[in-house]
Design an enzyme around this catalytic site. Structure first.
Site, PDB file in Angstrom:
ATOM      1  CG  ASP A 294      -1.921   1.376   0.837  1.00  0.00           C
ATOM      2  OD1 ASP A 294      -2.712   0.814   0.552  1.00  0.00           O
ATOM      3  OD2 ASP A 294      -1.429   2.297   1.819  1.00  0.00           O
ATOM      4  CG  LEU A 295       0.920   3.029  -3.692  1.00  0.00           C
ATOM      5  CD1 LEU A 295       1.386   4.288  -5.046  1.00  0.00           C
ATOM      6  CD2 LEU A 295       2.842   2.760  -3.141  1.00  0.00           C
ATOM      7  CG  ASP A 337      -3.051   4.088  -2.163  1.00  0.00           C
ATOM      8  OD1 ASP A 337      -4.554   2.734  -2.110  1.00  0.00           O
ATOM      9  OD2 ASP A 337      -2.992   4.565  -1.115  1.00  0.00           O
TER      10      ASP A 337
END
Length: 684
Positions: A294-295, A337
């Site tokens: 996950d960004l 994301d």
């Protein structure tokens, strides 16, 4: 001459004689007489009857030999019978011939109709005389004028399309030489330029005398050829359409399995891969690792630079993941994301940790977007299975748990899934279920910590703090459940519940003779951002100054939030005060204070606890109090642990005090008992 009548004629002769005698009629008879040499003579008798002198009936006549006449008549009769038989047979033969002629005529008419219907012509080529005969239909088919039916090879070839003449002549010669059936199709060019397609079929016949003839028919197959060409064109078009549909199907299938922005696999492809890995029937050891990525800080890039910048960062992140994966690994983008990497034949924990470190390091490098350096990081959850019949779907759930823990621990890091982590997640899930049940069962209640005037130590109000009356664990403080409640998105519901119960408790206290000037209740950031907040408050009967909403300082940034701003203004108009909680450790600026204009500031306990022996904290608290006073804002010190703290804060100019030096948080009933005259005297 001895006579003996033929036995068959005796009766006939005797009968004629006696009848003539009896009736007196003329006597006539003829009979055969068999001679001694067995030859037969035919005797004819003629006489007349009369009565003799003796009175007896007598017949007198003559007899003569008519054998020659009889034989001649018999021969004539036989000849006539033969002639009659022959005439009959001839008549029957003529009748049969007539019928055959009629049948042949009918057949000929039918053949003509058939030939006309099928546009067929008949031809006959005498190979020895080099003369060919065409009927009228043949001439019509070839667009020629019919004269006597005779034609020749040159006329035939000239009528054909130039490109078909060689093949037509070759087919004829081959059929004649091999004595095979002649079959050929050629184009005929008519005088007006139109093209007609003619199919010819013929067979070689050799007469007993050895004369050779090629006899056959020709058919107009133009419609068939045109239809065939149309069908071929339609088939070609259909094949092209099918090819387009197949390409479209491939594109649709590709699009259904891939993310259009990054070109990575999507959630559907991931599900198929996990299903395939889970469904493999093998007892061999499987090594599978799943990285859930996950960004971090991606939303800020989207909000500040726009979605185009966010898309560029997603593409950049996908390229980093591709470059770090082996050919057999799969990378998928499953959310805005979020990415998932499936590693088969997974390496050991050290190698996976090195892979995660490499991804994190590369993701942290700044990315230029239109002159703006964009920075973001990643949090990674890792789950590994090294067993036969591994459940890849469960592995993804485990990686998700690990990702959640990595984010909890500060982001921009990785976390391996462990059984201990699973136990914690299971516990959190159980607590979440119990929270929902607790809301339904009305298990959440407010407890109250009193606040006192710093100068007089008179009761000035209370802060309502939520507690959970757990059916098994007793009273639980917010640190045991509030974080999970926030994940469940029920903090707003808990805030409203505390507010409503606080108002009800305040009414009960008033009925018991206790006046509490104000009650401070906490309001979460999510509730403050709720567009329906003001509507939910309008139905409550709130006296101005009776309720104060405590807002956590960390939710106030200098950036404006239209909904929050509107809600704060609406809250004030309803007569509800605004307090800033934990002031001094968050983000609120002087500009924000001017904009919000709260009623009070609560000085954070981290500044209050060391105030007795630290001049720096004393100066800081005095500065906060001076700023607040200049803006017309009251100050509340929380975390007052001793009366010495209370005295010092009073000297520094603080308005209200709250802490264990006076009382811990109390239930509504215990607070009522505490707030009696005796309790207040003890507190003072």
């Amino acid at each position: 001459m001895a006579l003996d009548r033929a036995p068959d004629d005796v009766g006939i002769a005797a009968n004629a004689l006696f009848r003539s005698l009896d009736e007196g009629l003329e006597y006539r008879s003829q009979y055969r007489v068999v001679l001694a040499d067995d030859s037969i003579r035919h005797i004819r008798n003629v006489g007349s009857g009369h009565q003799g002198v003796d009175g007896r009936s007598k017949i007198t006549g003559i007899s003569w030999d008519v054998t020659d006449d009889v034989l001649k008549n018999e021969r004539l009769g036989a000849a006539k019978a033969q002639v009659d038989q022959q005439n009959l047979e001839l008549e029957q033969a003529l009748m049969g011939l007539y019928e055959r002629e009629q049948d042949l005529e009918k057949l000929s008419r039918r053949l003509d109709l058939a030939l006309d219907s099928y546009r067929c012509g008949m031809w006959e080529a005498d190979l020895d005389s080099n003369v060919t005969y065409w009927d009228e239909r043949m001439h019509q088919l070839y667009g020629l004028v019919y004269t006597d039916g005779a034609t020749n090879e040159a006329t035939w070839l000239n009528a054909l399309h130039p490109d078909d003449r060689g093949s037509a002549l070759s087919a004829v010669n081959t059929a004649i030489g091999a004595r095979e059936t002649y079959v050929h199709q050629a184009r005929v060019v008519l005088t007006e330029g139109a093209v007609r397609h003619i199919r010819s079929v013929g067979k070689l016949h050799v007469s007993p005398e050895g004369r050779r003839k090629l006899v056959g028919i020709a058919l107009d197959v133009t419609d068939d050829v045109v239809m065939t060409e149309q069908l071929r064109a339609a088939k070609a078009m259909a094949d092209a359409k099918n090819a387009e549909l197949e390409q479209a199907r491939i594109r649709i299938e590709h699009n259904s399995l891939h993310d259009p922005l990054t070109g990575l696999g999507n959630r559907r492809m991931l599900d198929k891969a996990l299903e395939r890995l889970t469904g493999q029937n093998t007892d061999a050891l499987q090594s599978i690792a799943i990285l859930h990525i996950d960004l971090d800080r991606f939303k800020q890039i989207n909000d500040t630079l726009g979605h185009a910048a966010g898309d560029a960062m997603l593409v950049h992140a996908s390229e980093i993941l591709r470059s770090n994966m082996a050919p057999g690994d799969m990378v998928a983008r499953i959310g805005g994301d979020e990415f998932v990497v499936v590693v088969t034949g997974a390496p050991g924990a050290a190698e996976l940790a090195a892979l995660c470190d490499r991804i994190i390091a590369e993701m942290r490098q700044p990315v230029d977007y239109n002159g703006f350096p964009c920075r973001f990081g990643v949090s990674i959850g890792v789950a590994v299975a090294r067993q036969a019949h591994a459940d890849a779907r469960k592995l993804l759930v485990n990686a998700d748990m690990a990702l959640y823990r990595a984010k909890e621990n500060g982001r921009n890091r990785y976390q391996f899934f462990t059984q201990m982590l699973q136990a914690e997640v299971v516990t959190a899930k159980r607590v979440a279920d119990e929270i929902l049940e607790g809301i339904e069962r009305d298990e959440f209640v407010p407890w109250y910590q009193p606040q006192f005037d710093a100068s007089t130590l008179a009761l000035s109000g209370v802060e309502a703090l939520i507690r959970w009356r757990h059916p098994r664990q007793g009273i639980l403080t917010p640190d045991k459940f509030l974080a999970i409640a926030d994940e469940l998105n029920v903090t707003a519901a808990l805030d409203r519940l505390v507010l409503e119960k606080s108002l009800a408790d305040q009414m009960r206290w008033a009925a018991a003779g206790l006046r509490v000037p104000k009650i401070s209740v906490n309001v979460s950031a999510k509730r403050l951002q709720d567009e329906r907040l003001l509507a939910s408050l309008e139905g409550l009967s709130i006296v101005p100054g009776q309720i104060s909403f405590e807002l956590v300082e960390s939710i106030f940034l200098d950036e404006s939030d239209d909904i929050v701003t509107a809600n704060i203004e609406g809250i004030k108009k309803l007569g509800i005060d605004i307090e800033i909680d934990d002031f001094g450790t968050g983000h609120t600026s002087i500009v924000s204070l001017l904009k919000i204009k709260p009623k009070r500031l609560k000085i954070d306990r981290q500044l209050v606890v060391p105030v007795l022996g630290a001049r720096t904290e004393q100066a800081l608290i005095r500065s906060i109090i001076d700023i607040a006073r200049s803006l017309g804002i009251e100050t509340v010190a929380e975390g007052v642990e001793t009366m010495a703290h209370a005295e010092m804060l009073g000297i520094l100019g603080c308005d209200l005090l709250q802490g264990y030096a006076f009382s811990k948080p109390l239930s509504a009933e215990n607070f009522l008992a505490f707030a009696t005259d005796r309790g207040l005297r003890l507190a003072s």
